[in-house]
Design a protein around this motif. Structure first.
Motif, PDB file in Angstrom:
ATOM      1  N   LEU A  61      10.862 -29.654   4.782  1.00 15.21           N
ATOM      2  CA  LEU A  61      11.525 -28.417   5.204  1.00 15.21           C
ATOM      3  C   LEU A  61      10.949 -27.196   4.485  1.00 15.21           C
ATOM      4  CD1 LEU A  61      15.257 -29.605   5.299  1.00 15.21           C
ATOM      5  CD2 LEU A  61      13.786 -29.069   7.257  1.00 15.21           C
ATOM      6  N   ARG A  62      10.544 -27.372   3.239  1.00 10.86           N
ATOM      7  CA  ARG A  62      10.041 -26.247   2.440  1.00 10.86           C
ATOM      8  C   ARG A  62       8.548 -25.992   2.600  1.00 10.86           C
ATOM      9  NH1 ARG A  62      13.097 -26.983  -3.369  1.00 10.86           N
ATOM     10  NH2 ARG A  62      15.103 -27.655  -2.514  1.00 10.86           N
ATOM     11  N   ILE A  63       7.794 -27.013   2.985  1.00  5.61           N
ATOM     12  CA  ILE A  63       6.341 -26.863   2.996  1.00  5.61           C
ATOM     13  C   ILE A  63       5.841 -26.043   4.194  1.00  5.61           C
ATOM     14  CG2 ILE A  63       5.674 -28.969   4.256  1.00  5.61           C
ATOM     15  CD1 ILE A  63       3.516 -29.347   2.025  1.00  5.61           C
ATOM     16  N   VAL A  64       6.522 -26.121   5.328  1.00  5.66           N
ATOM     17  CA  VAL A  64       6.062 -25.393   6.514  1.00  5.66           C
ATOM     18  C   VAL A  64       6.090 -23.880   6.293  1.00  5.66           C
ATOM     19  CG1 VAL A  64       6.457 -24.943   8.965  1.00  5.66           C
ATOM     20  CG2 VAL A  64       6.553 -27.289   8.095  1.00  5.66           C
ATOM     21  N   PRO A  65       7.191 -23.291   5.793  1.00  7.73           N
ATOM     22  CA  PRO A  65       7.158 -21.846   5.544  1.00  7.73           C
ATOM     23  C   PRO A  65       6.113 -21.433   4.494  1.00  7.73           C
ATOM     24  CG  PRO A  65       9.412 -22.647   5.477  1.00  7.73           C
ATOM     25  CD  PRO A  65       8.524 -23.844   5.567  1.00  7.73           C
ATOM     26  N   LEU A  66       5.824 -22.334   3.557  1.00 13.39           N
ATOM     27  CA  LEU A  66       4.821 -22.049   2.532  1.00 13.39           C
ATOM     28  C   LEU A  66       3.412 -22.039   3.124  1.00 13.39           C
ATOM     29  CD1 LEU A  66       4.191 -21.748  -0.556  1.00 13.39           C
ATOM     30  CD2 LEU A  66       3.975 -24.230  -0.595  1.00 13.39           C
ATOM     31  N   LEU A  67       3.120 -22.983   4.006  1.00 20.96           N
ATOM     32  CA  LEU A  67       1.776 -23.115   4.565  1.00 20.96           C
ATOM     33  C   LEU A  67       1.549 -22.312   5.837  1.00 20.96           C
ATOM     34  CD1 LEU A  67       1.147 -26.918   4.010  1.00 20.96           C
ATOM     35  CD2 LEU A  67       0.383 -25.017   2.637  1.00 20.96           C
ATOM     36  N   TYR A  68       2.631 -21.869   6.460  1.00 28.02           N
ATOM     37  CA  TYR A  68       2.537 -21.092   7.700  1.00 28.02           C
ATOM     38  C   TYR A  68       3.387 -19.825   7.579  1.00 28.02           C
ATOM     39  CZ  TYR A  68       0.449 -25.304   9.599  1.00 28.02           C
ATOM     40  OH  TYR A  68      -0.377 -26.383   9.814  1.00 28.02           O
ATOM     41  N   PRO A  69       3.081 -18.979   6.606  1.00 32.09           N
ATOM     42  CA  PRO A  69       3.938 -17.812   6.357  1.00 32.09           C
ATOM     43  C   PRO A  69       3.995 -16.821   7.521  1.00 32.09           C
ATOM     44  CG  PRO A  69       1.924 -17.665   5.060  1.00 32.09           C
ATOM     45  CD  PRO A  69       1.928 -19.009   5.720  1.00 32.09           C
ATOM     46  N   SER A  70       2.914 -16.717   8.279  1.00 36.64           N
ATOM     47  CA  SER A  70       2.895 -15.789   9.418  1.00 36.64           C
ATOM     48  C   SER A  70       2.821 -16.549  10.739  1.00 36.64           C
ATOM     49  CB  SER A  70       1.695 -14.847   9.294  1.00 36.64           C
ATOM     50  OG  SER A  70       0.499 -15.607   9.333  1.00 36.64           O
ATOM     51  N   GLY A  71       3.105 -17.836  10.692  1.00 39.40           N
ATOM     52  CA  GLY A  71       3.002 -18.666  11.886  1.00 39.40           C
ATOM     53  C   GLY A  71       1.649 -19.339  12.029  1.00 39.40           C
ATOM     54  N   LYS A  72       0.669 -18.846  11.301  1.00 39.81           N
ATOM     55  CA  LYS A  72      -0.686 -19.415  11.310  1.00 39.81           C
ATOM     56  C   LYS A  72      -0.920 -20.164   9.997  1.00 39.81           C
ATOM     57  CE  LYS A  72      -1.905 -17.752  15.255  1.00 39.81           C
ATOM     58  NZ  LYS A  72      -1.792 -18.673  16.360  1.00 39.81           N
ATOM     59  N   PRO A  73      -1.784 -21.188  10.007  1.00 40.52           N
ATOM     60  CA  PRO A  73      -1.991 -21.982   8.793  1.00 40.52           C
ATOM     61  C   PRO A  73      -2.658 -21.208   7.650  1.00 40.52           C
ATOM     62  CG  PRO A  73      -3.326 -22.826  10.622  1.00 40.52           C
ATOM     63  CD  PRO A  73      -2.530 -21.685  11.144  1.00 40.52           C
ATOM     64  N   ASN A  74      -2.218 -21.510   6.426  1.00 39.65           N
ATOM     65  CA  ASN A  74      -2.831 -20.973   5.218  1.00 39.65           C
ATOM     66  C   ASN A  74      -4.011 -21.883   4.872  1.00 39.65           C
ATOM     67  OD1 ASN A  74      -3.585 -20.498   2.548  1.00 39.65           O
ATOM     68  ND2 ASN A  74      -1.510 -19.984   1.911  1.00 39.65           N
ATOM     69  N   LYS A  75      -5.205 -21.493   5.269  1.00 36.05           N
ATOM     70  CA  LYS A  75      -6.376 -22.355   5.118  1.00 36.05           C
ATOM     71  C   LYS A  75      -6.727 -22.624   3.653  1.00 36.05           C
ATOM     72  CE  LYS A  75      -9.629 -18.548   5.575  1.00 36.05           C
ATOM     73  NZ  LYS A  75     -10.706 -17.960   6.338  1.00 36.05           N
ATOM     74  N   PHE A  76      -6.339 -21.725   2.759  1.00 39.55           N
ATOM     75  CA  PHE A  76      -6.657 -21.920   1.346  1.00 39.55           C
ATOM     76  C   PHE A  76      -5.807 -23.042   0.740  1.00 39.55           C
ATOM     77  CE2 PHE A  76      -7.687 -17.449   2.254  1.00 39.55           C
ATOM     78  CZ  PHE A  76      -9.053 -17.540   2.073  1.00 39.55           C
ATOM     79  N   TYR A  77      -4.574 -23.186   1.196  1.00 42.14           N
ATOM     80  CA  TYR A  77      -3.713 -24.275   0.719  1.00 42.14           C
ATOM     81  C   TYR A  77      -4.097 -25.576   1.430  1.00 42.14           C
ATOM     82  CZ  TYR A  77       0.535 -25.778  -1.720  1.00 42.14           C
ATOM     83  OH  TYR A  77       1.424 -26.369  -2.585  1.00 42.14           O
ATOM     84  N   LEU A  78      -4.332 -25.508   2.731  1.00 44.17           N
ATOM     85  CA  LEU A  78      -4.671 -26.708   3.497  1.00 44.17           C
ATOM     86  C   LEU A  78      -6.005 -27.323   3.077  1.00 44.17           C
ATOM     87  CD1 LEU A  78      -3.416 -25.755   7.051  1.00 44.17           C
ATOM     88  CD2 LEU A  78      -2.579 -27.597   5.607  1.00 44.17           C
TER      89      LEU A  78
END
Length: 173
Positions: A143-160
């Protein structure tokens, strides 16, 4: 150089299979206490320290909270592996829901990858408490990881990008 140990190792809490039953900020039911505080809990700490810990070859266990950290770090790595396929937050939420509700091995099962780090349950009650606790940890983490990795709806490539790293040389899929 070892990874970052948990600041919750000194907490005086009940343990199950050597893992501390730490208070969590969650609405899910389980054997652990529910935290009403806005302060960081073990899941927040694991998400924050993931990128540092996954870069380390070893991890020195200093207490029950470190065993929870190891479990969560490996689970976060598994989440990242699955999220490589998601193009947006909606897809990511579906993948994480499925992952959180998959059957998974616990200590004593044949697929358990942390045999030397987390001991097997001593009885049926301890096994049930462990399964319930790990289920809550998995669900709350997803539940917590999606908002962290997709803050603007798009993937955070640096974390992924950390999805390709192995923690403690353990491969997750």
């Amino acid at each position: 150089m070892p990874g970052i140990n948990s600041k919750f190792n000194d907490e005086d809490v009940q343990e199950v299979c050597g893992m501390s039953l730490l208070p969590l900020k969650t609405k899910l039911k389980g054997p652990m206490p529910i935290s009403r505080s806005a302060d960081e809990d073990i899941i927040d700490e694991a998400l924050k320290n993931f990128r540092v810990n996954v870069m380390m070859a070893g991890f020195k266990i200093e207490g029950g909270a470190d065993r929870v950290t190891i479990f969560l770090t490996l689970f976060i790595a598994q989440c990242l592996k699955r999220l490589e396929k998601a193009n947006d937050a909606s897809q990511a939420e579906k993948l994480m829901f499925d992952l959180a509700h998959e059957k998974f091995p616990v200590p004593g099962d044949s697929g358990w990858k942390l045999g030397g780090h987390i001991p097997s349950p001593k009885g049926r009650k301890e096994e049930e408490n462990l399964k319930a606790y790990l289920n809550v940890l998995r669900e709350e983490t997803t539940l917590r990881i999606v908002p962290l990795l997709y803050p603007s709806g798009k993937p955070n490539k640096f974390y992924l990008a950390f999805s390709k790293k192995k923690f403690m040389n353990i491969h997750v899929n």
